[in-house]
Design a protein around this motif. Structure first.
Motif, short mmCIF file in Angstrom:
data_model
loop_
_atom_site.label_atom_id
_atom_site.label_comp_id
_atom_site.label_asym_id
_atom_site.label_seq_id
_atom_site.Cartn_x
_atom_site.Cartn_y
_atom_site.Cartn_z
N HIS A 9 0.83 -1.26 -0.16
CA HIS A 9 0.00 -0.05 0.19
C HIS A 9 0.88 1.21 0.05
CE1 HIS A 9 -3.38 2.39 0.69
NE2 HIS A 9 -2.74 3.17 1.62
N PHE A 10 0.70 1.93 -1.18
CA PHE A 10 1.63 3.19 -1.19
C PHE A 10 0.99 4.15 -2.09
CE2 PHE A 10 5.37 5.25 -3.28
CZ PHE A 10 6.04 6.05 -2.34
N SER A 11 1.26 5.30 -2.13
CA SER A 11 0.53 6.30 -2.79
C SER A 11 1.75 7.21 -3.34
CB SER A 11 -0.17 7.19 -2.41
OG SER A 11 -0.86 8.40 -3.10
N THR A 12 2.02 7.48 -4.68
CA THR A 12 2.74 8.51 -5.33
C THR A 12 2.55 9.72 -5.24
OG1 THR A 12 2.04 7.90 -7.24
CG2 THR A 12 3.98 6.81 -6.62
N ARG A 43 10.85 -1.89 -1.59
CA ARG A 43 9.91 -2.01 -2.89
C ARG A 43 8.27 -1.77 -2.53
NH1 ARG A 43 10.72 -7.58 -6.44
NH2 ARG A 43 9.24 -8.13 -4.93
N VAL A 44 7.89 -1.19 -3.34
CA VAL A 44 6.29 -0.89 -3.06
C VAL A 44 5.59 -1.23 -4.46
CG1 VAL A 44 6.51 0.83 -1.42
CG2 VAL A 44 6.46 1.60 -3.85
N GLY A 45 6.31 -1.67 -5.59
CA GLY A 45 5.39 -1.73 -6.73
C GLY A 45 6.63 -2.32 -7.75
N ILE A 46 5.88 -3.07 -8.96
CA ILE A 46 6.89 -3.63 -9.89
C ILE A 46 5.94 -3.06 -11.06
CG2 ILE A 46 8.01 -5.46 -8.66
CD1 ILE A 46 5.99 -7.42 -10.14
N PHE A 47 6.79 -3.16 -12.31
CA PHE A 47 6.16 -2.69 -13.57
C PHE A 47 6.32 -3.89 -14.58
CE2 PHE A 47 7.70 1.16 -11.70
CZ PHE A 47 6.82 2.16 -11.56
N ASP A 48 5.34 -3.75 -15.56
CA ASP A 48 5.33 -4.79 -16.59
C ASP A 48 6.59 -4.78 -17.38
OD1 ASP A 48 4.94 -6.25 -18.78
OD2 ASP A 48 3.01 -5.51 -19.30
N PHE A 73 10.27 2.01 -5.61
CA PHE A 73 10.78 2.07 -4.25
C PHE A 73 10.49 3.32 -3.51
CE2 PHE A 73 13.51 -0.90 -6.28
CZ PHE A 73 13.96 -1.78 -5.44
N GLY A 74 9.89 3.29 -2.20
CA GLY A 74 9.39 4.26 -1.54
C GLY A 74 9.35 4.08 -0.12
N ARG A 75 8.46 5.15 0.42
CA ARG A 75 8.39 5.10 1.94
C ARG A 75 7.11 6.07 2.15
NH1 ARG A 75 13.26 6.49 4.94
NH2 ARG A 75 11.96 8.39 5.66
N ASP A 76 6.29 5.93 3.07
CA ASP A 76 5.36 6.76 3.14
C ASP A 76 5.77 8.14 3.68
OD1 ASP A 76 3.24 5.17 2.16
OD2 ASP A 76 2.79 4.22 4.21
N ASP A 77 6.65 8.19 4.51
CA ASP A 77 7.01 9.24 5.11
C ASP A 77 8.45 9.88 4.54
OD1 ASP A 77 8.72 7.22 5.83
OD2 ASP A 77 8.94 8.03 8.05
N ALA A 78 8.40 9.49 3.25
CA ALA A 78 9.61 10.31 2.57
C ALA A 78 8.78 11.01 1.14
CB ALA A 78 10.72 9.17 2.17
#
Length: 256
Positions: A9-12, A43-48, A73-78
């Motif tokens: 669960h991550f939002s850009t 890692r929060v997601g992968i792409f085709d 790659f990400g982090r909610d508080d970054a």
């Protein structure tokens, strides 16, 4: 076919997307590795990966699963997220890959995009030897002076100009973005931004040559953190660099 597949669960939304382009010396990928490790991004997601050269490997720090060619790659508080690309686009699928990538970025809700890549050091002019880093702001991008990329308007990072005077393509393929020797798809990505592009976008390039580019990556990562005003208390190299960056040592008995 869905291009992006979240694994967490991550939002850009509101974050700056860092997009390293496969280019000379892989300096952008190494810089992205440093940012991911130092900021503890996960890692929060992968792409085709259908448009990229197939590659698979173990994940960092023996995490479960496998590494794929293109991951987020990400982090909610970054306030940044990194799209790490580990293999180049297939020759026949370059524009398809760019179109999918830009569509993902367009709909991501990102506050800005920073493309990073390398440029061949042997193609510099004399003035370009004064600094290892330069920038490109594509025409039509929203004003940078009041957003996450505002530091680019004040930092002493010169605008990149091509050392190659002639165009390498037919007249129909000429673009305002200058030729970038060794730059991979950097030029094509910037040239593919539509006239209605609404996300502040810029590109950082670094002059490099193939070799041990860890120091070059450290410099590029430091410039990225300075531009984005991201505090990195301690730079950390990924553990995989200790055994995977140059492979395992040679068996000396082979040489007598």
């Amino acid at each position: 076919m869905t291009f992006y597949h979240p694994t967490d669960h991550f939002s850009t939304k509101g974050k700056v997307l860092i997009v390293p382009v496969v280019s000379v010396a892989n300096v952008a990928q190494l810089a992205a590795d440093l940012l991911i490790a130092s900021l503890s991004l996960h890692r929060v997601g992968i792409f085709d990966p259908r448009s990229l050269v197939p590659v698979v490997g173990a994940r960092e720090d023996d995490l479960p699963g496998v590494t794929t060619p293109l991951e987020l790659f990400g982090r909610d508080d970054a306030n940044i997220a990194v799209i790490q690309q580990r293999s180049p686009a297939l020759k026949s699928s370059k524009q398809e890959f760019i179109d999918s990538l830009l569509e993902f970025i367009r709909t991501s809700g990102a506050s800005a995009v920073l493309v990073i890549g390398g440029v061949d050091m042997s193609n510099r002019t004399d003035p370009q030897m004064l600094t290892p880093t330069c920038q490109i702001v594509p025409p039509g991008t929203p004003d940078l002076s009041s957003g996450p990329l505002a530091a680019l308007t004040t930092l002493p990072i010169p605008v990149y100009t091509s050392p190659v005077s002639q165009f390498l393509h037919a007249d129909a393929e000429r673009t305002i973005i200058p030729f970038i020797p060794g730059g991979g798809l950097s030029r094509r990505i910037l040239s593919s931004l539509s006239d209605t592009w609404q996300i502040p976008t810029a590109c950082l390039l670094q002059y490099v040559m193939e070799g041990d580019n860890r120091a070059d990556a450290q410099l590029m990562a430091a410039v990225v953190s300075k531009v984005l005003q991201v505090d990195v208390p301690n730079w950390k190299q990924p553990s995989s660099w200790g055994h995977g960056l140059f492979g395992t040592p040679h068996d000396q008995t082979l040489y007598g």
